[in-house]
Design a protein around this motif. Structure first.
Motif, mmCIF file in Angstrom:
data_model
loop_
_atom_site.group_PDB
_atom_site.id
_atom_site.type_symbol
_atom_site.label_atom_id
_atom_site.label_comp_id
_atom_site.label_asym_id
_atom_site.label_seq_id
_atom_site.Cartn_x
_atom_site.Cartn_y
_atom_site.Cartn_z
ATOM 1 N N TYR A 154 65.817 14.310 -5.418
ATOM 2 C CA TYR A 154 65.513 15.736 -5.397
ATOM 3 C C TYR A 154 65.447 16.375 -6.776
ATOM 4 C CZ TYR A 154 65.998 15.640 -0.378
ATOM 5 O OH TYR A 154 65.819 15.373 0.950
ATOM 6 N N THR A 207 57.945 20.389 -0.901
ATOM 7 C CA THR A 207 59.273 19.930 -0.483
ATOM 8 C C THR A 207 60.194 19.755 -1.675
ATOM 9 O OG1 THR A 207 58.357 18.796 1.444
ATOM 10 C CG2 THR A 207 60.544 18.116 0.710
ATOM 11 N N LYS A 211 63.522 22.004 -2.250
ATOM 12 C CA LYS A 211 64.779 21.246 -2.166
ATOM 13 C C LYS A 211 65.168 20.803 -3.561
ATOM 14 C CE LYS A 211 67.960 18.927 0.241
ATOM 15 N NZ LYS A 211 69.009 19.574 0.984
#
Length: 216
Positions: A154, A207, A211
């Protein structure tokens, strides 16, 4: 003598009456106290609710906000535990592994039960041994590794990495549908400009933007 006897007889009746009245007052008072206690206990038992109910969680959240209670916590069976800080996972796993390694240096492997020292200095056996520590160390190490991998993912990916990941995902989807030629074409980059590929790539990019590393 008869007058004296009558006097004491009358006094005895007065005492009996006073004792009866006092006993009645004490009995009524004790009954009311017992009734209030039992009624309060029954109300408390009737109001026991489950944390899985949304209404209960909302009410609890409101109570905590009202009393200025903030922070993370784990709730198990109605008991509140402070969460273990993420940075403590690997040190705990290391400590458990070091403790479990004692088994390899023990002459009597059956004598691996753990004890605690009481206030009087005596030792008390607890239902825990080094075998449990080995299992706990393996679990903790896996949790620490998974968290480290998660944070690494991430932190973000390069554009080339996202393109490769999108190719792999779509290629696998076509392969599952039995379209092997299309699957190979996707992996070779022949599908990169297709609208479906571009939409998937944008979703993947969004995404990783939403995140972040601090939200895992």
């Amino acid at each position: 003598m008869e007058m004296v006897s009558d006097f004491y007889g009358d006094m005895a009746w007065v005492i009996y009456v006073l004792v009866a009245i006092a006993s009645s007052i004490i009995g009524v008072w004790a009954f009311n106290r017992l009734h209030r206690f039992l009624r309060h206990r029954a109300v408390v038992e009737e109001k026991l609710r489950l944390l899985k109910d949304e209404a209960v969680r909302n009410e609890l959240s409101g109570f905590l906000r009202k009393n200025m209670v903030i922070g993370d916590a784990d709730i198990r069976q109605g008991i509140v535990f402070a969460p273990v800080p993420p940075e403590r996972l690997e040190p705990i796993a290391l400590a458990l592994n070091n403790a479990a390694a004692m088994m390899h240096r023990m002459e009597n492997r059956a004598a691996d039960s753990l004890y605690i020292r009481l206030k009087d200095g005596s030792l008390a056996l607890i239902d825990l041994d080094l075998d449990h520590l080995i299992d706990a160390a393996r679990v903790m190490q896996r949790v620490a590794e998974d968290r480290r991998k998660s944070r690494s993912i991430y932190k973000g990916m390069t554009e080339d990495e996202m393109v490769s990941l999108t190719r792999a995902g779509l290629s696998q989807a076509f392969k599952d549908q039995g379209e092997f030629e299309m699957s190979n074409a996707v992996m070779q980059g022949g599908y990169d400009e297709h609208p479906e590929f571009q939409r998937t790539l944008r979703v993947l990019d969004l995404t990783f933007k939403v995140k972040g590393a601090r939200n895992d």
